[in-house]
Structure formats: C-alpha cells, structure tokens
Design a protein around this motif. Sequence first.
Motif, PDB file in Angstrom:
ATOM      1  N   LYS A   1      33.567  38.472  30.285  1.00  0.00           N
ATOM      2  CA  LYS A   1      34.449  37.373  29.905  1.00  0.00           C
ATOM      3  C   LYS A   1      35.467  37.080  30.997  1.00  0.00           C
ATOM      4  CE  LYS A   1      32.468  38.919  26.122  1.00  0.00           C
ATOM      5  NZ  LYS A   1      31.551  40.076  26.185  1.00  0.00           N
ATOM      6  N   PHE A   2      35.968  35.819  31.001  1.00  0.00           N
ATOM      7  CA  PHE A   2      37.084  35.482  31.886  1.00  0.00           C
ATOM      8  C   PHE A   2      38.111  34.668  31.119  1.00  0.00           C
ATOM      9  CE2 PHE A   2      33.910  32.127  32.649  1.00  0.00           C
ATOM     10  CZ  PHE A   2      34.667  30.961  32.560  1.00  0.00           C
ATOM     11  N   ALA A   3      39.351  34.701  31.603  1.00  0.00           N
ATOM     12  CA  ALA A   3      40.480  34.119  30.889  1.00  0.00           C
ATOM     13  C   ALA A   3      40.496  32.595  30.987  1.00  0.00           C
ATOM     14  CB  ALA A   3      41.780  34.690  31.435  1.00  0.00           C
ATOM     15  N   GLU A   4      40.743  31.947  29.854  1.00  0.00           N
ATOM     16  CA  GLU A   4      40.870  30.489  29.847  1.00  0.00           C
ATOM     17  C   GLU A   4      42.244  30.058  30.348  1.00  0.00           C
ATOM     18  OE1 GLU A   4      40.207  26.676  26.859  1.00  0.00           O
ATOM     19  OE2 GLU A   4      40.613  28.650  25.996  1.00  0.00           O
ATOM     20  N   PHE A   5      43.261  30.885  30.075  1.00  0.00           N
ATOM     21  CA  PHE A   5      44.631  30.591  30.464  1.00  0.00           C
ATOM     22  C   PHE A   5      45.237  31.799  31.171  1.00  0.00           C
ATOM     23  CE2 PHE A   5      43.885  28.656  26.200  1.00  0.00           C
ATOM     24  CZ  PHE A   5      43.827  27.319  26.591  1.00  0.00           C
ATOM     25  N   ASP A   6      46.438  31.651  31.657  1.00  0.00           N
ATOM     26  CA  ASP A   6      47.213  32.803  32.118  1.00  0.00           C
ATOM     27  C   ASP A   6      47.686  33.575  30.891  1.00  0.00           C
ATOM     28  OD1 ASP A   6      46.954  32.092  34.764  1.00  0.00           O
ATOM     29  OD2 ASP A   6      48.886  31.060  34.868  1.00  0.00           O
ATOM     30  N   PHE A   7      47.614  34.899  30.957  1.00  0.00           N
ATOM     31  CA  PHE A   7      48.114  35.744  29.870  1.00  0.00           C
ATOM     32  C   PHE A   7      49.244  36.612  30.392  1.00  0.00           C
ATOM     33  CE2 PHE A   7      43.640  35.144  28.530  1.00  0.00           C
ATOM     34  CZ  PHE A   7      43.830  34.697  27.234  1.00  0.00           C
ATOM     35  N   ALA A   8      50.324  36.702  29.618  1.00  0.00           N
ATOM     36  CA  ALA A   8      51.386  37.658  29.916  1.00  0.00           C
ATOM     37  C   ALA A   8      51.065  38.976  29.224  1.00  0.00           C
ATOM     38  CB  ALA A   8      52.721  37.120  29.420  1.00  0.00           C
TER      39      ALA A   8
END
Length: 544
Positions: free
Chosen positions: A41-48
Amino acid sequence: MKAKAIKINPSDNVYVALTDLKKGEVLEGIELKTDVPVKHKFAEFDFATGDLLKMYGLTIGKAAQPIQQGEHITTFNVKHVAESYGERVPNLEWHKPDTSKFEGRTFNGFHRADGRVGSANYWLVVPMVFCENQNVEVIKNALLNELGYAKASQFQGYTQSLINAYKNGLDVSALVYEETEQTEEGRGKLFPQVDGIKFLTHTGGCGGTREDAQVLCQLLAGYITHPNVAGATILSLGCQNAQVKLLQDAIAKVDPQFSKPLYIFDQQAIGNEEQMLRQAIKQTFIGLTIANQAKREPAPLSHLTLGVECGGSDGFSGISANPSVGYCADLLSALGGKVMLAEFPELCGVEQELINRCVSDDLADKFTTIQAAYARSAEAVGSGFDMNPSPGNIKDGLITDAMKSAGAAKKGGNSPIFDVLDYTEQATKSGLNLLCTPGNDAECTTGLAGSGANVIMFTTGLGNPMGNPICPVLKISSNSALAERMSDIIDINAGTVITGEKTIAEMGEELLEYCIKTASGEYTPKAVALGHDDFIPWKRGVSL
C-alpha cells in the motif's frame, strides 16, 4: 489500460499496488515517493504521527511516524490499531444475490440417519489418547494396502534410482530425476462406496488439563457423528483423562439417536495387545462392509455446510479470493445452506460490523464474550491479536492484524449472522455462523470439520499444502502467479478478479459450482488427491 493501483473503499486513505511500482510514477495524481511492491500500500495523503489509516472502510493501523503522500506503507511507519466495538446496532438489511442459476439444484450425497447429508463416506480409526497412536499405525499398515486405499509415492522410484547410482559409484548429485507415471498400490478398492479409512492420531487425551480432555472428546464426537463418516473404530488405553464415557456422552449430545457402527477397544481391559489389534482389525473390516452399502442420492443445496478459511494470505486475498468466497457464501446462505466463518483472531477490528449483523442481542453478546476472552488469554502470556500476521503475510503486504482481518472477514459475505459457535459446537442453523477457532490453519480446518462442514473453501495467496481427513478442502488462489507456480495444490484461480477477467460475482458462482461437484464426488480436490489429512486439535491455549 489496466489499473496499476486501486482504492478498495471510497473512504479509504491508502491505495493497493496491483503491480510493482517505481518511485516517481504518478498514479491517481499522486507521485510515488518510494518504490511500492505489488500487493503493498501507499499513502493517499500526508499522515502525521498518530493519524489513522483506513482500508475496506475500516481502521487498519496508525502512523508511527510522519508519512508522505505516495510513500510505501510498512511495519516501520505504521503500527497495528483496530476499531473498538460495543453494543449491537442492528444492521440486517441484506441484498441477497441472484440465486436463479441454482434454484432447484441438487448434489449427490450420502444421506445419514440424523437427516444430514455427507459429501464423502469415510471410516475412522481414532485413539482416545496418544499412547494408542502406535497401535493405530499398526491397523493402518494392516488395512490400507490390502483394501486398495494405499497410494504409491512418486518418490519410491526416485529413492531406488539414488540407491542404484550410489552402488554403481556414480555421482548422485548429478542424477536427474525423471518423473514416472504414478500407480495405485494394493489390489483395487474392495469397498468402492467407501472413500477411505482415516486415522486421526493426535498428541492429546492425557497429561494436559481436564478441559483439554473434554474438548478433545467433543471434537472427536463431531468427527464420528459427521455426515461424511460412516462409522468408527476407537482405541482406548483405559486410564487416560479422555475416558470413553466422555466421548459417548459427547456423541449423544450431538446425535441422541446415534446409530452408526462404533467399535471400542480398551487395551488395559483386553490385556494382550496382539489380541486387541486382531479384534480391532476384524471389526473394522466388518464395519467397512456395512459402510459400503451406502449410496449417493440427490439432496437439495440446503444440505451443504460450507466452512471458509484462509491461510498463507497476501495483499490480494481480501480483494479477490476472499470476497469471491464471500459471494459464494451469500449464495449458499440464500439457498438455505449453512456457512461457517472461523479464525477469531482474524476478525480483529471488524467485530462491530459482525455484531451489528447478528440477528439478536444474545448472539452478539456471545460473540463479544468469546472474542474478548480470547484476546485476554493472548495478552496474559505477552502476546496479542496484533502478533497474528506471519512473516509471509507481512512480506506480501499484510502488515497489521487489522488490515489482515478486514480482508479475511470478506470470506463470510454480507448476510445476517444466525448463530455464534464456540469451538466444537455444531452448526445447526441455516445461514452464516461464526465459529471460534484459532487462525492456525490446521487447527482451524480441524475445527471446521468437527463442527459439521462437509466442504471447506481455503483461500491462499502464498500457497498452503494442507487439508482435512474427512472434509474435502478446495484451495483458491488470490493471484494467478501462485495458481501457476503451485498448480499441484491450487484448485481454483481467483487471480482472474485482479486481472479483470472475472467479476467477484462470476467467481463466486464458479466457486459454488465447484462446491456442488465436490460434494457430489464429481470433482476431487487436490488436497484430497494428495492425501493432505491434517488433524490438529486446539487445546484452547493461545494460538493465533
């Protein structure tokens, strides 16, 4: 052009790679910051740090550190966290699948006196305690070849070629194996209506807790009363915790009118081991003559009891094989059959959805009680459901238990839940049942058969060579590469869902066709043909 990545649910915030992806590629308007292996999987948005990640519309983990948009999701930047669960909020709306193709269909099975219908016809030889395992082996050696049930090993000739090369002073390491046609040993099946004699050796019966002995007897009762079983030979030492009376009581609880041939031999009461074995062999032979009188006859599909599980799962399992099995499960539920969804550690994070699908508060309470107790027992020994994913799961894209569970639960389809069963309890209600078993593949399959499954569907993304002694196990691959690489153990390739060749509904209907043919004896699953007869009772300790 075929998609390279998908988002499973509109509310998800991660994408699944359908092929190997390279850093710098732009997909769905997202530039990949890292390489992303297929199934990962890869991130759709930036995550904190602390942000929740979503897949299948559910929480499957939280960011352990900042994650950039387009970055690979790994065990280093994401940690397990699952959604909590509470009171039942009924959600019984169910859009039943179209069953018109299967209305009025039947399978040819073995009708038993208790009203159930078997997909096979086996005789069992069962020890009450591990002390009798050797005697079970003696009976096995005495019967299988002579009655025509032994199978020649394809490696016997290979071993002889190695011996000959060694004796002739040849370089054994340079010997090339030439595959030869396999032949059946023995003299042909003397009892053609008996599919086989199965020997359920185990390591229990004594030396453990009294609960272990009781549960073992309940499990063995489930096998002896199983519709795929014609009768059984029981070997008892005499002094073990798993007393014959416990087994008889457990049988009576499952089937108060039990009438199958059941022959019990107590070694300490008989005294002479050879005498006992001669009696057991003779009586088993007599039992086989009775079992051979059974004939296959048509039965409605409502007499099918389907067990579903997964093992060696990968990042495609929850997208292809599992939802396809789930569609098959919904078809069978709508037709009045029974379905059992097992592996409670792999329902972590989807509990609330299952609670809401229970048809009553009592069932929901039973499920949460069992699930919570199971989780506590794992935590008490320093483990937990979060430790369920195996190294193979993680390598192929399942990095948290919540992620794995969200995909694993798809095997149960979308129907309401009509019963919740603890380990060894019997499936008696039509529709979807939840059955408490470990995620351990062999223990789960053993439990599904013990609770009455007469066909099991086993999905896998990595490959798993196991089966069950009395219940045919169909192996469904989540990806085409596995189906090709391990074609000797895979029955059905659901990887065609990933490639777009088939829809989940089309694959689900195909799976039900396989189920019908298997239950009718028209198709022999590869696990059956290969003799994968795994029988491992769960001792109710921590097994994930």
